[in-house]
Motif scaffolding. Sequence first.
Motif, PDB file in Angstrom:
ATOM      1  N   SER A  20     -13.035  40.318 -16.906  1.00 40.53           N
ATOM      2  CA  SER A  20     -13.538  39.397 -15.881  1.00 40.53           C
ATOM      3  C   SER A  20     -12.430  38.741 -15.078  1.00 40.53           C
ATOM      4  O   SER A  20     -11.296  38.641 -15.526  1.00 40.53           O
ATOM      5  N   ARG A  22     -18.030  41.232 -25.628  1.00 37.78           N
ATOM      6  CA  ARG A  22     -18.019  42.651 -26.009  1.00 37.78           C
ATOM      7  C   ARG A  22     -16.585  43.175 -26.046  1.00 37.78           C
ATOM      8  O   ARG A  22     -15.697  42.620 -25.396  1.00 37.78           O
ATOM      9  N   PRO A  66     -13.298  45.495 -25.192  1.00 37.28           N
ATOM     10  CA  PRO A  66     -12.224  45.211 -26.144  1.00 37.28           C
ATOM     11  C   PRO A  66     -11.722  43.762 -26.056  1.00 37.28           C
ATOM     12  O   PRO A  66     -10.601  43.483 -26.471  1.00 37.28           O
TER      13      PRO A  66
HETATM   14  C1  HEC Z   1      -7.852  44.390 -24.449  1.00 39.54           C
HETATM   15  C2  HEC Z   1      -8.271  43.816 -23.185  1.00 39.54           C
HETATM   16  C3  HEC Z   1      -8.434  42.296 -23.105  1.00 39.54           C
HETATM   17  C4  HEC Z   1      -7.544  41.320 -23.491  1.00 39.54           C
HETATM   18  C5  HEC Z   1      -6.190  41.473 -24.153  1.00 39.54           C
HETATM   19  C6  HEC Z   1      -8.171  40.052 -23.127  1.00 39.54           C
HETATM   20  N1  HEC Z   1      -9.395  40.275 -22.568  1.00 39.54           N
HETATM   21 FE1  HEC Z   1     -10.720  38.840 -22.009  1.00 39.54          FE
HETATM   22  N2  HEC Z   1     -12.096  40.279 -21.567  1.00 39.54           N
HETATM   23  C7  HEC Z   1     -11.879  41.639 -21.619  1.00 39.54           C
HETATM   24  C8  HEC Z   1     -13.097  42.338 -21.269  1.00 39.54           C
HETATM   25  C9  HEC Z   1     -13.287  43.833 -21.182  1.00 39.54           C
HETATM   26  C10 HEC Z   1     -14.071  41.341 -21.012  1.00 39.54           C
HETATM   27  C11 HEC Z   1     -15.544  41.539 -20.669  1.00 39.54           C
HETATM   28  C12 HEC Z   1     -16.307  41.462 -21.981  1.00 39.54           C
HETATM   29  C13 HEC Z   1     -17.795  41.530 -21.841  1.00 39.54           C
HETATM   30  O1  HEC Z   1     -18.300  42.069 -20.849  1.00 39.54           O
HETATM   31  O2  HEC Z   1     -18.505  40.999 -22.743  1.00 39.54           O
HETATM   32  C14 HEC Z   1     -13.398  40.067 -21.213  1.00 39.54           C
HETATM   33  C15 HEC Z   1     -14.009  38.837 -21.069  1.00 39.54           C
HETATM   34  C16 HEC Z   1     -13.377  37.620 -21.163  1.00 39.54           C
HETATM   35  C17 HEC Z   1     -14.008  36.355 -20.947  1.00 39.54           C
HETATM   36  C18 HEC Z   1     -15.481  36.150 -20.582  1.00 39.54           C
HETATM   37  C19 HEC Z   1     -15.578  35.975 -19.111  1.00 39.54           C
HETATM   38  C20 HEC Z   1     -16.976  36.082 -18.567  1.00 39.54           C
HETATM   39  O3  HEC Z   1     -17.089  36.418 -17.373  1.00 39.54           O
HETATM   40  O4  HEC Z   1     -17.938  35.882 -19.321  1.00 39.54           O
HETATM   41  C21 HEC Z   1     -13.055  35.394 -21.102  1.00 39.54           C
HETATM   42  C22 HEC Z   1     -13.228  33.890 -20.961  1.00 39.54           C
HETATM   43  C23 HEC Z   1     -11.820  36.065 -21.428  1.00 39.54           C
HETATM   44  N3  HEC Z   1     -12.061  37.422 -21.467  1.00 39.54           N
HETATM   45  C24 HEC Z   1     -10.610  35.420 -21.640  1.00 39.54           C
HETATM   46  C25 HEC Z   1      -9.470  36.060 -22.122  1.00 39.54           C
HETATM   47  C26 HEC Z   1      -8.253  35.366 -22.492  1.00 39.54           C
HETATM   48  C27 HEC Z   1      -8.027  33.863 -22.334  1.00 39.54           C
HETATM   49  C28 HEC Z   1      -7.404  36.313 -22.975  1.00 39.54           C
HETATM   50  C29 HEC Z   1      -6.038  36.095 -23.571  1.00 39.54           C
HETATM   51  C30 HEC Z   1      -6.021  35.268 -24.770  1.00 39.54           C
HETATM   52  C31 HEC Z   1      -8.101  37.602 -22.909  1.00 39.54           C
HETATM   53  N4  HEC Z   1      -9.331  37.392 -22.370  1.00 39.54           N
HETATM   54  C32 HEC Z   1      -7.581  38.796 -23.330  1.00 39.54           C
HETATM   55  C33 HEC Z   1     -10.702  42.265 -21.975  1.00 39.54           C
HETATM   56  C34 HEC Z   1      -9.589  41.625 -22.517  1.00 39.54           C
END
Ligand code: HEC
Length: 182
Positions: free
Chosen positions: A100, A124, A126
């Motif tokens: 996102s 979800r 990763p």
């Molecule tokens: C390996 C890849 C990956 C890493 C590393 C990662 N993310 Fe994500 N993140 C995603 C994906 C893919 C989604 C969408 C998940 C879904 O659709 O449920 C997501 C979703 C999110 C969301 C939800 C946003 C929404 O629109 O609902 C948040 C908040 C978020 N990430 C924060 C973080 C933060 C802060 C970090 C670092 C600590 C991080 N992410 C590290 C892949 C990653």
Amino acid sequence: MPLAHTVLTSLLCLFLMLPVMTDAEAAGDKGQNMGQVKPPLDKKLDKKTEERGRYLIKIAGCNDCHTTSYAEAAGKIPEQDWLKGDSIGWRGPWGTTYASNLRLYMQNLSEGQWIQVSRAVEFRPPMPWFVLREMTDEDLRAIYRFIRHLGPAGEPAPTYLPPDQEPPKPYILFPSSGEASK
Ligand code: HEC
């Protein structure tokens, strides 16, 4: 008995109205008043918090997925382009997810809501949601304030697709449990 009737009707009205008001309040609490009111920052960003937020985002790998080309560029992406989301799909048994746009996402949450979400929501794969749970409130606050300080930017990432839908290419394919080689 007109008086009793009126009282009864008023009571009934009150009773019917109550859940509506509570729902509206609850929606406000969860930040579902998206895009209307920007939740105020609880605190201004001081230098120490800014550095902590930047550091955590770098070492926790948030940019690896949420910033386009970050890994390919070995992290050499200017800060103003961080965390704008990515259009590469992650396809697996869960469907296809997209990292996102956190610059937009944080605009609709208050700091308190961010802490609640981090403690409660399982995103979800990763997305490593369990990493957020390991963080202290202070670290989560630093991340929130740093991203709010970067400000809103970019477009929303593509929306999630269910497993039976073929995502547009390019996407990253995770082996489903049946296909995984041992
Ligand atoms: C390996 C890849 C990956 C890493 C590393 C990662 N993310 Fe994500 N993140 C995603 C994906 C893919 C989604 C969408 C998940 C879904 O659709 O449920 C997501 C979703 C999110 C969301 C939800 C946003 C929404 O629109 O609902 C948040 C908040 C978020 N990430 C924060 C973080 C933060 C802060 C970090 C670092 C600590 C991080 N992410 C590290 C892949 C990653």
